[in-house]
Design an enzyme around this catalytic site. Structure first.
Site, short mmCIF file in Angstrom:
data_model
loop_
_atom_site.label_atom_id
_atom_site.label_comp_id
_atom_site.label_asym_id
_atom_site.label_seq_id
_atom_site.Cartn_x
_atom_site.Cartn_y
_atom_site.Cartn_z
N ASN A 195 -18.71 -39.78 24.09
CA ASN A 195 -18.16 -38.77 23.15
C ASN A 195 -18.96 -38.47 22.11
OD1 ASN A 195 -18.01 -41.05 21.57
ND2 ASN A 195 -15.77 -41.25 21.61
N LYS A 196 -20.31 -38.79 22.00
CA LYS A 196 -21.10 -38.45 21.06
C LYS A 196 -21.82 -37.37 20.75
CE LYS A 196 -20.21 -42.59 19.02
NZ LYS A 196 -19.23 -42.99 19.46
#
Ligand SMILES: Cc1ncc(COP(=O)(O)O)c(C=O)c1O
Length: 377
Positions: free
Chosen positions: A183-184
């Protein structure tokens, strides 16, 4: 299930092709693609920063503490508002994590003042986090650490590409630690990077990453080495070639993705202005450029957060909490209490993270804000 997810990968055929080409190349463990990824990432950070890729950011933080000789008897100041990796890695090296409060109900980062309040003769290091992609006040924090003889680790998991006072986050302290978790802003699945401008620390970090060995499997494959010596005890925190190849593609998309996140954040701010939902970091330090990793919001004092989450869910909108308080975790409840960080204690009760990702549309932002305004009314 979700009409609007919290996060979506910004992937296309280029990541798939990069992974395919790597598999077809016949070389999977750390090699030339990894070196290329490290070098491109260092160029992005600027200032002659050295980078070495690692398995994930938790490994990076662990290595940083080991490289700086942090251990039993030492205290490490960490933000009270962060992911548990910071407290975990400090505890895993046998040191004591000490919580610093955030600056205010608007600036959720630690500041030189909130850090200084927690410095004792046992403080060995400070670990800062650029929460949600907004840079901490690094000129003041790095000055404080230098003056007090304390080592500085930057957790840049939320902030690849963020800048303050003309200098990249991840290049202000002794060591910077990045995450490429799914999710970065730069997503690989699992992955991380360590940055440093010190040749000596770079050498220690290289050894820690790969069993303390002085040559790699690739060196032996290429005939550059026959065997290896083990210079110091180490770990296996290596990156591999498939992930490095995907990382190189993602790095090319990083600046545009960060910019789009900024536009979406501005749209959220416009839409929620005048409601009783606040978005923090309304006036970041001059000369700081966020990379808008997540969209944190602060619900009104008496709002029922669980009911708001359920109301959004009923409309197909995913939300999350960044972060649950440390003192609520079984492993840390005897170490920490809300009195350690009163502002963070308040934020942890009321924070709600809204969807944000580069391929999100302006209509999606409208739909989230409409649903949220209705839910908190
Ligand atoms: C602030 C922060 N630090 C560290 C980590 C750990 O990163 P990783 O999952 O790459 O180990 C995360 C991951 O979410 C994070 O948000």
């Amino acid at each position: 299930m979700w009409k609007i997810q919290l996060f979506k990968l910004n992937f296309d055929e280029r990541e798939a092709q990069a992974a395919y080409d790597t598999v077809a190349s016949g070389w999977l463990t750390m090699g030339e693609r990894t070196t290329a990824f490290e070098s491109a990432f260092g160029t992005m950070l600027g200032g002659g920063t050295h980078c070495i890729s690692v398995a994930n950011c938790t490994a990076a933080l662990h290595m940083a503490l080991l490289a700086l000789d942090v251990g039993p008897g030492d205290e490490v100041i960490i933000p009270a508002l962060t992911f548990v990796a910071n407290a975990n890695t400090v505890a895993m090296v046998g040191a004591t994590p000490v919580l610093a409060d955030c600056d205010s109900l608007d600036d959720w980062n630690v500041s030189a003042a909130t850090i200084e309040a927690k410095i004792t003769p046992r403080t060995k290091a400070v670990m800062v986090v650029h929460y949600a992609g907004y840079p901490c006040d690094m000129p003041a924090i790095s000055k404080l650490c230098r003056e007090r003889g304390v080592r500085l680790i930057e957790d840049v998991a939320h902030a690849p590409g963020a800048v303050i006072a003309g200098q990249s986050c991840g290049t202000w302290g002794d060591i910077g630690c990045f995450s490429f978790f799914s999710n970065k802003n730069l997503s690989i699945g699992e992955g991380g990077m360590v940055s440093t401008s010190s040749e000596e620390l770079l050498q220690r970090l290289r050894h820690l990453r790969s069993h303390g060995m002085n040559s790699l499997t690739l060196d032996r494959h290429k005939g550059r080495a026959i065997s290896y010596d083990v210079i110091t005890p180490g770990l296996n925190y290596r990156m591999d070639e498939v992930r490095s190849a995907v990382g190189l593609v993602q790095l090319e998309k990083l600046a545009a993705g960060n910019e789009r996140r900024g536009e979406l954040t501005a749209a959220y701010r416009r839409r929620l202005a005048g409601t009783n939902v606040a978005i923090p970091f309304s006036s970041p330090p001059a000369g700081s450029h966020s990379v808008y990793h997540i969209l944190p919001s602060l619900l009104p004092v008496h709002a029922d957060r669980k009911a708001v989450i359920e109301a959004l869910k009923a409309k197909g909108i995913q939300s999350s909490i960044h972060y649950p308080a440390f003192w609520g975790f079984t492993a840390f409840q005897s170490r920490f209490s809300p009195a350690d960080a009163p502002i963070v204690a308040d934020i942890c009760e009321r924070e709600l993270t809204l969807p944000l990702y580069p391929t999100m549309s302006d209509d999606d932002v409208d739909a989230v804000c409409d649903a949220l305004s209705e839910a908190v009314r």
